[in-house]
Each structure stands twice: as C-alpha cells, then as structure tokens.
Motif scaffolding. Structure first.
Motif, short mmCIF file in Angstrom:
data_model
loop_
_atom_site.label_atom_id
_atom_site.label_comp_id
_atom_site.label_asym_id
_atom_site.label_seq_id
_atom_site.Cartn_x
_atom_site.Cartn_y
_atom_site.Cartn_z
N ASN A 1 32.18 36.64 40.62
CA ASN A 1 33.03 36.93 41.79
C ASN A 1 34.48 36.51 41.56
O ASN A 1 35.41 37.24 41.92
CB ASN A 1 32.48 36.22 43.02
N ILE A 2 34.67 35.35 40.95
CA ILE A 2 36.04 34.89 40.65
C ILE A 2 36.71 35.85 39.67
O ILE A 2 37.88 36.23 39.84
CB ILE A 2 36.01 33.46 40.07
N ILE B 1 37.29 33.81 48.43
CA ILE B 1 37.97 33.69 47.14
C ILE B 1 39.25 34.50 47.22
O ILE B 1 39.22 35.73 47.33
CB ILE B 1 37.08 34.19 45.98
N VAL C 1 42.49 31.60 41.16
CA VAL C 1 42.05 31.82 42.54
C VAL C 1 42.07 30.51 43.32
O VAL C 1 42.03 29.42 42.74
CB VAL C 1 40.61 32.41 42.59
N ILE D 1 39.72 28.95 46.35
CA ILE D 1 38.44 29.19 47.03
C ILE D 1 38.33 28.23 48.20
O ILE D 1 38.46 27.01 48.04
CB ILE D 1 37.26 28.97 46.07
#
Length: 368
Positions: A86-87, A113, A127, A129
């Motif tokens: 996902n990152i 994120i 990123v 989060i």
C-alpha cells in the motif's frame, strides 16, 4: 571612482536568522510529535521508518531502535501484511489510500496513507501514515444494527401475534354471555368485568400497533443522505468479516443523494452486504459489486455477489420471517425480512435474480 560595500555582516545576520528559523521549526515539529495523541509514522521513499509519534510506540510496539530500519523488518508489528504494498502504491501514484486495520492490542484503526511531497520538485518522497481509532465506532454500528432488528421484530410481534389471541378471547367472552345457564347477577358482573378488561387491552394494543403504526413501524427521521457515506458506515461495521474473508468491494455510484432515514438505509445495506459475505463458499474470495443509478423516479441500488446463489423455487420465500434456505452459515432468518419491510414501507420494491452456485443480484428501488 569605485565604491565597495562590505556586506559580510548582512550575510551573517541573514544566515543566523535562517538557522534560528530552522531551529524553531524543528522545535515545533518535535513538540508536535511528542505531544500528539494520534499514532503517526513517517516512512521515506526507500521504505525506511524515519519517525513515529509516542502513541505509535504503544499501538504497534515500536522502539526507538527501529528508526532507520526497513519496514520489511518490522511489518509484523502492524498486523497488516499488505502495508508495504500500500505504501509503495501511494509513493508511485501520489494518491492517498485508506484502509481499516487491527493493531497488536486488537483495536481497530482507520489507516490513512498520505504522500509526502517535496515542494521543490513536486515529487513524492515518502509517506505520512496516520491512524484514527474506530474501535468504538465499529462496536456502536454493530449494536445499532442489533437494536434496529430487535425493535422492528418487537413491533411485529405486537402487531401480529398479540392481536390474534385477543380476538379469540373476545369470541370466548361473547359465547359465555349467551350461555343459558349463566344468568345470575354475579356471573353477569364477572363477564362485564372481563369484557371491560379486554376492551382496555385492545385499546393499548391499538395505540401501539394501529393508531401510531404508520408513524412508528420502520420509520425514523428522514434526511438528505449521501450513499457513499452510508456504505462507509456499513463497511466499517463489517470490517472484521471483510478483512477475515479478504472481501473485494467495488462501487459505481451514479446517484448518491436521497431523502431517507439514515439507520434504515444503513440496515438495508448492512444486511444485504453481510449476506453476500456470509454466503460465499470458503474456497471463493467474496466479490461484491455495488451500483447505484436512477430509473423511473427511483434510486436503484444493485448489489451483485459471487456467493452460493439461491434455488429458483426458494427466491419467493427468502423474505419471510425466520425463513432460512440454507444452514451453511449462521443467521436468524430475519435480515431479509427486515430489508423487505423497510423497503416496502418506503413505497419501494426489491427484486432478486440468482443462480445456484453463481451468486445473486439484489436490486433495491427507493423512490426519489
């Protein structure tokens, strides 16, 4: 003639001001990180943990020693195996991503994120989060669905199950009064008292089920609702099942706004989506497609699944109270009954198409 102006002091003062500003900004950042109550992580473009807030230390059992380590080395702390993918997606696309995850202390969090963008070159360089605790919200949504179902079923019990024996008692009382051997004044007084009591009971039942029935049954305050928001509430309430079964849900929202009771629309969607997940074979990943559109003055919400399907002869009975056409999953047999009742009382309709072994399609028509 040449004039020289020495600006060394000016440059030095300017640099000192810049350093002081950087120190102040760093102090502000450190104070924010030290005192924020929201778990937050900073991860760079190389997927290394750069910084985290103190709450993250508790929720994910993080240590100061982890700073600078690749996320691969500590991903187990998040109880979410796809976090690295996902990152990477956010870094490559520059678009925010939202997920629900469960942390090591068994609480539920909304994970956001967000891309960390450097203004100089407008590039995603990592990123940020953030985690918002939604444990209480998930619990409340589940409790609301349970209370709604119990409330509606109670009204049904009063409306249908109590009136029938009451009518039987009236008939018995009438028969007793015309029996020839029961003409004594005392017996007459007793039958009058019995009849008076039945009248009072009937009045109470009438107040509950008739005079206010149209106002109470399946009714609540209507408001202008946004369908994606209601679907988000339902998705949160079903988060444990969605994650456990790796459910894929896709949405195509052409019509999003409708005047309706919030808890009623949520209950309709909750029961339909819950069934779609529950009645999917264990060897099949649940795939649910939601489509909303307008048709003949209705908002149509179509929900398709790839579950076990329904026998054609059973489709006509699935909306009956306590009716279950299969015992392959837990259930009380009142979910679809409640859905049909809510839709019917809103002057809508619900259509079903299904093929055994190939899934089902439910189309809910709600008047706009």
């Amino acid at each position: 003639m040449y004039i020289f102006i020495y600006n060394g002091d000016i440059n030095m003062n300017f640099k000192n001001e810049q350093v002081a500003e950087l120190i102040q900004l760093n102090e502000d950042l450190e104070n924010y990180f030290s005192n924020t109550i929201i778990p937050q992580l900073f991860v760079d473009a190389n997927l290394r943990l750069r910084k985290f807030t103190p709450p993250a230390m508790k929720q994910f059992v993080l240590k100061e020693d982890y700073i600078g380590l690749p996320l691969n080395d500590i991903k187990e702390n998040f109880r979410y195996p796809n976090i690295i993918n996902n990152i990477s997606t956010v870094i490559s696309t520059g678009k925010m991503l939202e997920k629900e995850i469960q942390t090591t202390d068994m609480r539920w969090y909304q994970m956001n994120i967000l891309p960390y963008i450097t203004r100089k070159d407008n590039q995603t360089n990592g990123v940020i989060i953030t985690f918002v605790d939604i444990t209480a919200r998930i619990k409340d949504l589940k409790e609301q669905e349970k209370l709604i179902m119990e409330h509606e079923l109670l009204l049904d019990q009063i409306a249908h199950d109590i009136k029938s024996p009451l009518a039987g008692l009236y008939l018995t009382c009438d028969l007793i009064k015309i029996m020839p051997e029961n003409k004594s004044p005392k017996f007459k007084l007793m039958t009058e008292n019995l009849e008076r009591g039945l009248v009072n009971i009937k009045k109470v039942i009438y107040d509950l089920t008739e005079s206010r029935w149209a106002e109470q049954k399946y009714q609540a305050a209507e408001e202008l609702l946004d369908l994606p928001h209601i679907l988000e509430d339902v998705r949160l309430a079903l988060a444990p099942q969605i994650i456990a079964s790796n459910v894929h849900i896709s949405q195509n929202i052409e019509v999003s706004e409708i005047n309706f009771a919030r808890r009623k629309l949520r209950s309709v969607l909750y029961n339909l989506l819950s069934n779609a997940i529950k009645y999917t074979p264990a060897d099949r990943t649940p795939d649910i497609k939601i489509h909303s559109y307008q048709e003949d003055g209705y908002m149509v919400i179509r929900i398709r699944d790839n579950g076990i399907g329904i026998e054609e002869e059973d489709i006509a009975t699935i909306f009956e109270k306590f009716k279950r056409v299969t015992s392959s999953a837990d259930g009380s047999g009142v979910g679809l009954y409640l859905v049909k009742s809510i839709v019917k009382n809103a002057k809508g309709k619900i259509l079903v198409k299904s093929k055994l072994g190939h899934g089902s399609e439910f189309k809910v028509y709600l008047p706009l």
